[in-house]
Write a protein that holds these residues in place. Structure first.
Motif, PDB file in Angstrom:
ATOM      1  N   ALA A 298      28.057  72.073  60.160  1.00 34.56           N
ATOM      2  CA  ALA A 298      28.125  72.720  61.485  1.00 34.56           C
ATOM      3  C   ALA A 298      28.437  71.712  62.589  1.00 34.56           C
ATOM      4  N   VAL A 299      27.792  70.544  62.536  1.00 32.25           N
ATOM      5  CA  VAL A 299      28.008  69.608  63.649  1.00 32.25           C
ATOM      6  C   VAL A 299      29.374  68.924  63.582  1.00 32.25           C
ATOM      7  N   GLN A 300      30.108  69.170  62.513  1.00 35.69           N
ATOM      8  CA  GLN A 300      31.471  68.620  62.456  1.00 35.69           C
ATOM      9  C   GLN A 300      32.527  69.625  62.898  1.00 35.69           C
ATOM     10  N   ARG A 301      32.083  70.815  63.270  1.00 35.29           N
ATOM     11  CA  ARG A 301      33.051  71.808  63.755  1.00 35.29           C
ATOM     12  C   ARG A 301      33.681  71.311  65.054  1.00 35.29           C
ATOM     13  N   PRO A 302      34.936  71.686  65.316  1.00 33.20           N
ATOM     14  CA  PRO A 302      35.584  71.189  66.541  1.00 33.20           C
ATOM     15  C   PRO A 302      34.900  71.654  67.825  1.00 33.20           C
ATOM     16  N   ASN A 303      34.183  72.771  67.772  1.00 35.91           N
ATOM     17  CA  ASN A 303      33.539  73.270  69.002  1.00 35.91           C
ATOM     18  C   ASN A 303      32.101  72.761  69.161  1.00 35.91           C
ATOM     19  N   VAL A 304      31.683  71.839  68.276  1.00 33.27           N
ATOM     20  CA  VAL A 304      30.296  71.351  68.339  1.00 33.27           C
ATOM     21  C   VAL A 304      30.290  69.862  68.643  1.00 33.27           C
ATOM     22  N   ASP A 305      29.366  69.473  69.512  1.00 31.46           N
ATOM     23  CA  ASP A 305      29.248  68.071  69.879  1.00 31.46           C
ATOM     24  C   ASP A 305      27.776  67.674  69.831  1.00 31.46           C
ATOM     25  N   VAL A 306      27.478  66.581  69.141  1.00 29.34           N
ATOM     26  CA  VAL A 306      26.097  66.076  69.160  1.00 29.34           C
ATOM     27  C   VAL A 306      26.005  65.076  70.302  1.00 29.34           C
ATOM     28  N   VAL A 307      25.132  65.360  71.250  1.00 31.92           N
ATOM     29  CA  VAL A 307      25.018  64.508  72.439  1.00 31.92           C
ATOM     30  C   VAL A 307      23.722  63.715  72.328  1.00 31.92           C
ATOM     31  N   ASP A 308      23.852  62.409  72.221  1.00 34.67           N
ATOM     32  CA  ASP A 308      22.624  61.612  72.074  1.00 34.67           C
ATOM     33  C   ASP A 308      22.395  60.684  73.270  1.00 34.67           C
ATOM     34  N   ALA A 309      23.050  61.025  74.394  1.00 38.19           N
ATOM     35  CA  ALA A 309      22.948  60.133  75.558  1.00 38.19           C
ATOM     36  C   ALA A 309      21.594  60.238  76.264  1.00 38.19           C
ATOM     37  N   GLY A 310      20.799  61.208  75.901  1.00 32.39           N
ATOM     38  CA  GLY A 310      19.511  61.381  76.586  1.00 32.39           C
ATOM     39  C   GLY A 310      19.678  62.271  77.803  1.00 32.39           C
ATOM     40  N   ILE A 311      18.715  63.123  78.030  1.00 34.59           N
ATOM     41  CA  ILE A 311      18.823  64.078  79.141  1.00 34.59           C
ATOM     42  C   ILE A 311      18.152  63.498  80.381  1.00 34.59           C
ATOM     43  N   ARG A 312      18.921  63.486  81.494  1.00 30.47           N
ATOM     44  CA  ARG A 312      18.319  63.030  82.755  1.00 30.47           C
ATOM     45  C   ARG A 312      17.617  64.197  83.433  1.00 30.47           C
ATOM     46  N   GLU A 313      18.343  65.316  83.550  1.00 33.07           N
ATOM     47  CA  GLU A 313      17.750  66.493  84.170  1.00 33.07           C
ATOM     48  C   GLU A 313      18.568  67.731  83.846  1.00 33.07           C
ATOM     49  N   ILE A 314      17.967  68.858  84.132  1.00 30.22           N
ATOM     50  CA  ILE A 314      18.703  70.111  83.985  1.00 30.22           C
ATOM     51  C   ILE A 314      19.031  70.590  85.393  1.00 30.22           C
ATOM     52  N   THR A 315      20.280  70.942  85.577  1.00 31.44           N
ATOM     53  CA  THR A 315      20.730  71.388  86.902  1.00 31.44           C
ATOM     54  C   THR A 315      20.960  72.910  86.820  1.00 31.44           C
ATOM     55  N   PRO A 316      21.246  73.555  87.932  1.00 31.73           N
ATOM     56  CA  PRO A 316      21.520  74.999  87.866  1.00 31.73           C
ATOM     57  C   PRO A 316      22.691  75.313  86.925  1.00 31.73           C
ATOM     58  N   ASP A 317      23.595  74.338  86.708  1.00 34.93           N
ATOM     59  CA  ASP A 317      24.802  74.620  85.912  1.00 34.93           C
ATOM     60  C   ASP A 317      24.756  74.122  84.464  1.00 34.93           C
ATOM     61  N   GLY A 318      23.792  73.292  84.149  1.00 35.02           N
ATOM     62  CA  GLY A 318      23.786  72.770  82.783  1.00 35.02           C
ATOM     63  C   GLY A 318      22.872  71.566  82.629  1.00 35.02           C
ATOM     64  N   VAL A 319      23.291  70.678  81.718  1.00 34.63           N
ATOM     65  CA  VAL A 319      22.455  69.523  81.400  1.00 34.63           C
ATOM     66  C   VAL A 319      23.163  68.243  81.848  1.00 34.63           C
ATOM     67  N   LEU A 320      22.458  67.449  82.641  1.00 29.98           N
ATOM     68  CA  LEU A 320      22.995  66.168  83.088  1.00 29.98           C
ATOM     69  C   LEU A 320      22.395  65.083  82.205  1.00 29.98           C
ATOM     70  N   THR A 321      23.276  64.346  81.518  1.00 28.86           N
ATOM     71  CA  THR A 321      22.762  63.319  80.615  1.00 28.86           C
ATOM     72  C   THR A 321      22.713  61.955  81.307  1.00 28.86           C
ATOM     73  N   LEU A 322      22.033  61.019  80.664  1.00 27.99           N
ATOM     74  CA  LEU A 322      21.797  59.718  81.291  1.00 27.99           C
ATOM     75  C   LEU A 322      23.089  58.940  81.550  1.00 27.99           C
ATOM     76  N   ASP A 323      24.167  59.315  80.838  1.00 30.96           N
ATOM     77  CA  ASP A 323      25.452  58.641  81.074  1.00 30.96           C
ATOM     78  C   ASP A 323      26.196  59.250  82.267  1.00 30.96           C
ATOM     79  N   GLY A 324      25.520  60.150  83.008  1.00 30.59           N
ATOM     80  CA  GLY A 324      26.102  60.706  84.221  1.00 30.59           C
ATOM     81  C   GLY A 324      26.977  61.922  83.994  1.00 30.59           C
TER      82      GLY A 324
END
Ligand SMILES: Cc1cc2nc3c(=O)[nH]c(=O)nc-3n(C[C@H](O)[C@H](O)[C@H](O)COP(=O)(O)OP(=O)(O)OC[C@H]3O[C@@H](n4cnc5c(N)ncnc54)[C@H](O)[C@@H]3O)c2cc1C
Length: 507
Positions: A298-324
């Protein structure tokens, strides 16, 4: 044990139902099972997310006294396990004892009269001679403490509270967490959504799941020749039990499953960068070992991305990760598991002298054999502290604890006592030995996991073989307990001073 002992059981998962069945079989019908939800099933009612299934083979993850020859897979899916529990409630005629939408908010022991007053959210009170909590080790979803979580404008739900009304098809979805639930539902939703971001804090160790369909012929054989199913169950038990050798006896043995998991990862994931992301940096077993045949795909599907940058915060629009980077999302699914180790009493529990169980447990929950707590007479906890397993079926532990409670009820009767509670020194000594064992196990090898509290105390796991637990809980050792004299004897209790609105004898 008196047939008129009033017992209140709280919870209708495997544990509550098992307790109720054993009481019935012993001729005690004066019990009520309280359940806060609208139906029975506990874990298997709440976790109906796509792909939900057990990860211990069903022939072992079921009651020993109610074997099911008709399991359709090695690892049954949620709906089948839930039906099995419904079947148990019917077969053992538990329905008249069950009360739904009856959430317990407190349980207070009256030392003078030796009875518990159980209060429900509705304000109703009932009295009981014995209280059995079967409220589940994994029944309270854990919501992550991420800044901005409540500001998210899209859809947000926890995997244990799946919103089946929300159409995921064509949506941009974020999944927070890569634990046991997430690795089951990610492969199910990945083909349906437009884009899937899997926010990973720590990669789990994953081994292949030895799952398969159990054909009609095999099912028929188990039904016609129950001995075959018994043998199958026995082999499963010992196969899983051997894993304790690595988990708890000699963690160096974990090198074997670890290299098998690494080989599986290498074989399954072609891209070295993704493989690196998915490679854990702690010893296998320190956190729960997961099994899956489709997560890596599943995680190798083209529409899937594993994000390991760490979550900074959740905004009204989505997830902001530590890499900005802002990951814009329509929905966020929390695969963040359950509040397990920060064991608090599931509601206010007050024992002898008004002792508060939460206060008693402020440095981490402790009990004797995971079942009784000093200062709390006639209170029994099924799936209490340090009864969890990383390697085998919780139903085995539940049946052991229920047998222990039945033995305690017999001990009360034999001793002509009204109540019993474990001696404090016995509980302390038991926990000292238990934690010494845990210190040498793989779970203490230097990772953070839901097995341990924030201060590092493992309050969840049983540290050794399950047959040891079975032997220790076979019967109550009278010398471990303080018995309070019966005036009059249990079973001939006087009517309560004031009639409670409803009594514990609902049946
Ligand atoms: C997704 C998932 C998969 C799992 N797979 C496995 C597996 O494969 N093998 C395994 O061994 N274990 C597994 N487990 C662990 C599982 O929780 C146990 O095996 C078992 O189901 C626990 O049963 P229980 O009766 O103790 O608790 P639960 O099933 O959690 O039931 C507790 C019940 O108590 C009720 N309750 C709680 N508080 C109150 C209150 N105050 N008043 C009234 N009612 C209350 C709840 O509503 C619930 O119905 C899994 C857990 C999860 C979450």
């Amino acid at each position: 044990m008196s047939p008129s002992t009033r017992v209140v059981i709280i919870g209708t998962g495997f544990a509550g139902l098992c307790m109720a069945i054993r009481l019935k079989q012993a001729g005690i019908h004066t019990f009520t099972v309280l359940e806060k939800a609208k139906s029975l099933g506990g874990t298997w009612r709440d976790n109906d997310y796509p792909g939900a299934a057990c990860d211990v083979q069903s022939h072992l993850y079921s009651f020993s006294f109610e074997k099911n020859p008709r399991w359709s897979r090695m690892f049954a899916r949620q709906a089948e396990i839930r039906s099995y529990l419904e079947h148990c409630a019917d077969k053992y005629a538990l329905r008249p004892h069950l009360r739904f939408e009856a959430e317990v908010t407190s349980s207070v022991f009256d030392e003078g009269r030796g009875v518990w007053t159980v209060t429900l959210a509705s304000g109703e009170q009932m009295e009981a001679d014995v209280v059995v909590t079967a409220t589940g080790g994994l029944s309270r979803p854990s919501y992550p403490d991420i800044p901005g979580l409540s500001t998210f404008r899209g859809k947000l739900f926890h995997s244990a509270r799946w919103d089946h009304e929300y159409p995921l098809a064509g949506k941009k979805v974020g999944v927070i967490g890569t634990g046991a639930s997430a690795i089951q539902f990610v492969p199910q939703i990945a083909p349906r959504v437009q884009a899937l971001r899997v926010f990973q804090r720590t990669p789990p160790w994953i081994l292949p799941k030895p799952d398969r369909v159990i054909g009609r012929l095999e099912q028929a054989l188990y039904a016609i020749v129950p001995f075959l199913q018994w043998i199958h169950r026995l082999l499963l038990y010992w196969f899983l039990e051997l894993r304790v050798l690595g988990f708890a006896v000699n963690p160096k043995l974990m090198a074997l499953p670890q290299s098998a998991a690494l080989r599986y990862l290498e074989k399954s994931v072609a891209d070295p960068a993704l493989r690196k992301k998915l490679t854990p940096n702690y010893t296998i077993g320190c956190k729960r070992v997961l099994i899956s045949n489709d997560y890596f795909e599943a995680v190798q599907r083209p529409n899937v991305d594993v994000v390991d940058a760490g979550i900074r915060e959740i905004t009204p629009d989505g997830v902001l990760t530590l890499d900005g980077r802002l990951h814009e999302l329509d929905a966020i699914i929390l695969g963040t598991g359950f509040q397990a180790s920060e064991s608090v009493a599931p509601f206010e529990v007050r024992g002898r002298g008004g002792l508060d169980l939460n206060e008693h447990w402020k440095d981490g929950a402790e009990a004797y054999l995971g079942t009784t707590v000093a200062g709390f007479p006639n209170l029994f906890l099924i799936v209490g502290p340090n009864t969890g397993l990383g390697h085998s079926s919780m139903v085995f532990m539940i049946e052991s604890q229920v047998a222990y409670v039945m033995s305690a009820l017999r001990a009360l009767r034999r001793n002509g006592a009204r109540s019993m509670d474990v001696r404090e020194d016995v509980q302390t000594d038991y926990n000292r030995r238990l934690h010494a064992r845990l210190d040498g196990a793989v779970w203490s090898s230097g990772c953070t996991s839901w097995y341990r509290t924030r201060t590092g105390k493992n309050t969840t796991l049983w540290p050794t073989f399950t047959f040891t637990f079975r032997m220790l809980t076979r019967s109550v050792t009278v010398a471990d307990y303080r018995f309070a004299a019966a005036e009059p004897a249990l079973g001939r209790l006087p009517a309560p001073a004031t009639d409670p609105p409803r009594t514990a004898t609902a049946a």
